[in-house]
Design a protein around this motif. Structure first.
Motif, PDB file in Angstrom:
ATOM      1  N   ASP A  66     -39.148 -53.827 -15.950  1.00  0.00           N
ATOM      2  CA  ASP A  66     -39.637 -52.490 -15.604  1.00  0.00           C
ATOM      3  C   ASP A  66     -38.789 -51.815 -14.531  1.00  0.00           C
ATOM      4  O   ASP A  66     -38.985 -50.643 -14.240  1.00  0.00           O
ATOM      5  CB  ASP A  66     -41.104 -52.538 -15.183  1.00  0.00           C
ATOM      6  N   ARG A  67     -37.840 -52.552 -13.945  1.00  0.00           N
ATOM      7  CA  ARG A  67     -36.975 -51.968 -12.901  1.00  0.00           C
ATOM      8  C   ARG A  67     -35.695 -52.768 -12.766  1.00  0.00           C
ATOM      9  O   ARG A  67     -35.655 -53.950 -13.067  1.00  0.00           O
ATOM     10  CB  ARG A  67     -37.704 -51.915 -11.570  1.00  0.00           C
ATOM     11  N   THR A  68     -34.685 -52.089 -12.288  1.00  0.00           N
ATOM     12  CA  THR A  68     -33.409 -52.738 -12.009  1.00  0.00           C
ATOM     13  C   THR A  68     -32.642 -51.854 -11.027  1.00  0.00           C
ATOM     14  O   THR A  68     -33.107 -50.770 -10.669  1.00  0.00           O
ATOM     15  CB  THR A  68     -32.598 -52.985 -13.307  1.00  0.00           C
ATOM     16  N   ALA A  69     -31.484 -52.325 -10.601  1.00  0.00           N
ATOM     17  CA  ALA A  69     -30.656 -51.537  -9.681  1.00  0.00           C
ATOM     18  C   ALA A  69     -29.193 -51.821  -9.964  1.00  0.00           C
ATOM     19  O   ALA A  69     -28.818 -52.951 -10.260  1.00  0.00           O
ATOM     20  CB  ALA A  69     -30.983 -51.876  -8.231  1.00  0.00           C
ATOM     21  N   PHE A  70     -28.381 -50.781  -9.889  1.00  0.00           N
ATOM     22  CA  PHE A  70     -26.943 -50.876 -10.065  1.00  0.00           C
ATOM     23  C   PHE A  70     -26.305 -50.604  -8.705  1.00  0.00           C
ATOM     24  O   PHE A  70     -26.301 -49.464  -8.238  1.00  0.00           O
ATOM     25  CB  PHE A  70     -26.461 -49.837 -11.083  1.00  0.00           C
ATOM     26  N   PHE A  71     -25.791 -51.645  -8.069  1.00  0.00           N
ATOM     27  CA  PHE A  71     -25.174 -51.469  -6.758  1.00  0.00           C
ATOM     28  C   PHE A  71     -23.784 -50.879  -6.908  1.00  0.00           C
ATOM     29  O   PHE A  71     -23.003 -51.315  -7.750  1.00  0.00           O
ATOM     30  CB  PHE A  71     -25.100 -52.801  -6.006  1.00  0.00           C
ATOM     31  N   THR A  72     -23.504 -49.876  -6.074  1.00  0.00           N
ATOM     32  CA  THR A  72     -22.170 -49.286  -6.032  1.00  0.00           C
ATOM     33  C   THR A  72     -21.494 -49.588  -4.706  1.00  0.00           C
ATOM     34  O   THR A  72     -20.340 -49.236  -4.507  1.00  0.00           O
ATOM     35  CB  THR A  72     -22.219 -47.763  -6.275  1.00  0.00           C
ATOM     36  N   SER A  73     -22.197 -50.237  -3.811  1.00  0.00           N
ATOM     37  CA  SER A  73     -21.638 -50.795  -2.590  1.00  0.00           C
ATOM     38  C   SER A  73     -22.497 -52.010  -2.280  1.00  0.00           C
ATOM     39  O   SER A  73     -23.696 -51.869  -2.036  1.00  0.00           O
ATOM     40  CB  SER A  73     -21.665 -49.781  -1.443  1.00  0.00           C
ATOM     41  N   ALA A  74     -21.901 -53.176  -2.345  1.00  0.00           N
ATOM     42  CA  ALA A  74     -22.650 -54.436  -2.287  1.00  0.00           C
ATOM     43  C   ALA A  74     -23.700 -54.436  -1.181  1.00  0.00           C
ATOM     44  O   ALA A  74     -23.367 -54.281  -0.009  1.00  0.00           O
ATOM     45  CB  ALA A  74     -21.698 -55.609  -2.098  1.00  0.00           C
ATOM     46  N   GLU A  76     -25.775 -52.336  -0.175  1.00  0.00           N
ATOM     47  CA  GLU A  76     -25.973 -51.134   0.630  1.00  0.00           C
ATOM     48  C   GLU A  76     -26.460 -49.950  -0.202  1.00  0.00           C
ATOM     49  O   GLU A  76     -27.508 -49.396   0.076  1.00  0.00           O
ATOM     50  CB  GLU A  76     -24.677 -50.751   1.359  1.00  0.00           C
ATOM     51  N   THR A  77     -25.676 -49.513  -1.186  1.00  0.00           N
ATOM     52  CA  THR A  77     -26.009 -48.332  -1.978  1.00  0.00           C
ATOM     53  C   THR A  77     -26.266 -48.761  -3.411  1.00  0.00           C
ATOM     54  O   THR A  77     -25.516 -49.554  -3.971  1.00  0.00           O
ATOM     55  CB  THR A  77     -24.850 -47.317  -1.959  1.00  0.00           C
ATOM     56  N   ASP A  86     -39.501 -45.834 -23.295  1.00  0.00           N
ATOM     57  CA  ASP A  86     -38.092 -45.673 -23.661  1.00  0.00           C
ATOM     58  C   ASP A  86     -37.341 -44.747 -22.710  1.00  0.00           C
ATOM     59  O   ASP A  86     -36.160 -44.465 -22.920  1.00  0.00           O
ATOM     60  CB  ASP A  86     -37.972 -45.134 -25.093  1.00  0.00           C
ATOM     61  N   ARG A  87     -38.008 -44.260 -21.677  1.00  0.00           N
ATOM     62  CA  ARG A  87     -37.388 -43.379 -20.680  1.00  0.00           C
ATOM     63  C   ARG A  87     -37.109 -44.176 -19.412  1.00  0.00           C
ATOM     64  O   ARG A  87     -37.873 -45.070 -19.049  1.00  0.00           O
ATOM     65  CB  ARG A  87     -38.292 -42.191 -20.353  1.00  0.00           C
ATOM     66  N   ILE A  88     -36.026 -43.817 -18.751  1.00  0.00           N
ATOM     67  CA  ILE A  88     -35.621 -44.475 -17.517  1.00  0.00           C
ATOM     68  C   ILE A  88     -35.546 -43.415 -16.418  1.00  0.00           C
ATOM     69  O   ILE A  88     -34.861 -42.407 -16.569  1.00  0.00           O
ATOM     70  CB  ILE A  88     -34.231 -45.144 -17.655  1.00  0.00           C
ATOM     71  N   VAL A  89     -36.263 -43.645 -15.325  1.00  0.00           N
ATOM     72  CA  VAL A  89     -36.201 -42.789 -14.143  1.00  0.00           C
ATOM     73  C   VAL A  89     -35.133 -43.377 -13.224  1.00  0.00           C
ATOM     74  O   VAL A  89     -35.127 -44.587 -12.959  1.00  0.00           O
ATOM     75  CB  VAL A  89     -37.557 -42.758 -13.394  1.00  0.00           C
ATOM     76  N   VAL A  90     -34.217 -42.527 -12.737  1.00  0.00           N
ATOM     77  CA  VAL A  90     -33.093 -42.986 -11.924  1.00  0.00           C
ATOM     78  C   VAL A  90     -33.088 -42.244 -10.594  1.00  0.00           C
ATOM     79  O   VAL A  90     -33.239 -41.019 -10.553  1.00  0.00           O
ATOM     80  CB  VAL A  90     -31.741 -42.733 -12.633  1.00  0.00           C
ATOM     81  N   GLN A  91     -32.901 -43.005  -9.509  1.00  0.00           N
ATOM     82  CA  GLN A  91     -32.749 -42.430  -8.172  1.00  0.00           C
ATOM     83  C   GLN A  91     -31.657 -43.199  -7.437  1.00  0.00           C
ATOM     84  O   GLN A  91     -31.492 -44.403  -7.644  1.00  0.00           O
ATOM     85  CB  GLN A  91     -34.044 -42.556  -7.358  1.00  0.00           C
ATOM     86  N   GLU A  92     -30.943 -42.510  -6.554  1.00  0.00           N
ATOM     87  CA  GLU A  92     -29.961 -43.183  -5.702  1.00  0.00           C
ATOM     88  C   GLU A  92     -30.642 -43.548  -4.392  1.00  0.00           C
ATOM     89  O   GLU A  92     -31.329 -42.713  -3.796  1.00  0.00           O
ATOM     90  CB  GLU A  92     -28.750 -42.283  -5.438  1.00  0.00           C
ATOM     91  N   HIS A  93     -30.429 -44.788  -3.941  1.00  0.00           N
ATOM     92  CA  HIS A  93     -31.052 -45.269  -2.700  1.00  0.00           C
ATOM     93  C   HIS A  93     -30.054 -46.059  -1.864  1.00  0.00           C
ATOM     94  O   HIS A  93     -29.120 -46.643  -2.396  1.00  0.00           O
ATOM     95  CB  HIS A  93     -32.208 -46.228  -3.008  1.00  0.00           C
ATOM     96  N   PHE A  94     -30.349 -46.096  -0.585  1.00  0.00           N
ATOM     97  CA  PHE A  94     -29.689 -47.038   0.308  1.00  0.00           C
ATOM     98  C   PHE A  94     -30.652 -48.206   0.454  1.00  0.00           C
ATOM     99  O   PHE A  94     -31.860 -47.999   0.582  1.00  0.00           O
ATOM    100  CB  PHE A  94     -29.386 -46.400   1.665  1.00  0.00           C
ATOM    101  N   LEU A  95     -30.131 -49.414   0.395  1.00  0.00           N
ATOM    102  CA  LEU A  95     -30.983 -50.592   0.451  1.00  0.00           C
ATOM    103  C   LEU A  95     -31.608 -50.722   1.830  1.00  0.00           C
ATOM    104  O   LEU A  95     -30.911 -50.705   2.841  1.00  0.00           O
ATOM    105  CB  LEU A  95     -30.183 -51.850   0.127  1.00  0.00           C
ATOM    106  N   SER A  96     -32.898 -50.832   1.859  1.00  0.00           N
ATOM    107  CA  SER A  96     -33.628 -51.100   3.088  1.00  0.00           C
ATOM    108  C   SER A  96     -34.502 -52.316   2.827  1.00  0.00           C
ATOM    109  O   SER A  96     -35.319 -52.312   1.911  1.00  0.00           O
ATOM    110  CB  SER A  96     -34.505 -49.907   3.478  1.00  0.00           C
ATOM    111  N   THR A  97     -34.291 -53.342   3.616  1.00  0.00           N
ATOM    112  CA  THR A  97     -35.086 -54.553   3.433  1.00  0.00           C
ATOM    113  C   THR A  97     -36.244 -54.603   4.425  1.00  0.00           C
ATOM    114  O   THR A  97     -36.928 -55.614   4.511  1.00  0.00           O
ATOM    115  CB  THR A  97     -34.208 -55.809   3.582  1.00  0.00           C
ATOM    116  N   SER A  98     -36.478 -53.511   5.136  1.00  0.00           N
ATOM    117  CA  SER A  98     -37.602 -53.502   6.075  1.00  0.00           C
ATOM    118  C   SER A  98     -38.900 -53.647   5.286  1.00  0.00           C
ATOM    119  O   SER A  98     -39.081 -53.061   4.229  1.00  0.00           O
ATOM    120  CB  SER A  98     -37.617 -52.223   6.908  1.00  0.00           C
ATOM    121  N   GLY A  99     -39.769 -54.465   5.795  1.00  0.00           N
ATOM    122  CA  GLY A  99     -41.034 -54.709   5.137  1.00  0.00           C
ATOM    123  C   GLY A  99     -40.974 -55.823   4.106  1.00  0.00           C
ATOM    124  O   GLY A  99     -41.980 -56.163   3.495  1.00  0.00           O
TER     125      GLY A  99
END
Length: 147
Positions: A66-74, A76-77, A86-99
């Motif tokens: 139900d989710r995945t991530a494509f890192f473009t900076s190991a 971090e991003t 069949d639809r995929i929602v996409v957002q760009e994020h900076f990795l935050s491991t807080s919590g």
């Protein structure tokens, strides 16, 4: 259309942005009619690590995750994707491991993907939609390639 790839083979210096010794490779992500270039830091991961990770991330979605991530900076991003049928929602994020539990585990990257808020008004970041078929096509195009 979905694609994520490096657009150059020559490693470039990122000294002016990140200090001495910082190097990276230019890449591009395509989400339907939108595309954006990025610079992937080379160090923690090399080119082959990114490309392996991108294939793994796409395979997860196609296999039903139900989710995945494509890192473009190991570690971090990342481009985070949530599957909704069949639809995929996409957002760009900076990795935050807080919590999240410590220590950060780079071998379990998908643990750090938060739930997508059900109400689009709560999302407050740019968002794109692609079809799962676009991810399948990405994997077909990459099958057998020597990245």
């Amino acid at each position: 259309m979905f694609d994520i790839t490096f657009i150059q083979s020559k490693i470039e210096s990122l000294r002016e942005f990140l200090g001495p010794g910082a190097v990276g490779l230019r890449g591009r992500i395509v989400l339907g009619g939108y595309s954006e270039e990025f610079v992937a830091l080379i160090g923690t991961w090399g080119r082959a690590d990114y490309e392996r990770h991108w294939r793994e991330a796409a395979t997860r979605l196609v296999a039903g995750a139900d989710r995945t991530a494509f890192f473009t900076s190991a570690f971090e991003t990342r481009w985070t994707m949530w599957r909704q049928g069949d639809r995929i929602v996409v957002q760009e994020h900076f990795l935050s491991t807080s919590g999240f539990p410590e220590p950060f585990d780079p071998d379990d990257l998908y643990t750090y993907i938060r739930d997508l808020p059900a109400d689009p008004a709560e999302r407050r970041v740019s968002e794109w939609m692609i079809d799962i078929d676009a991810v399948r096509d990405f994997l077909r195009r990459r099958a057998g390639e020597c990245w």
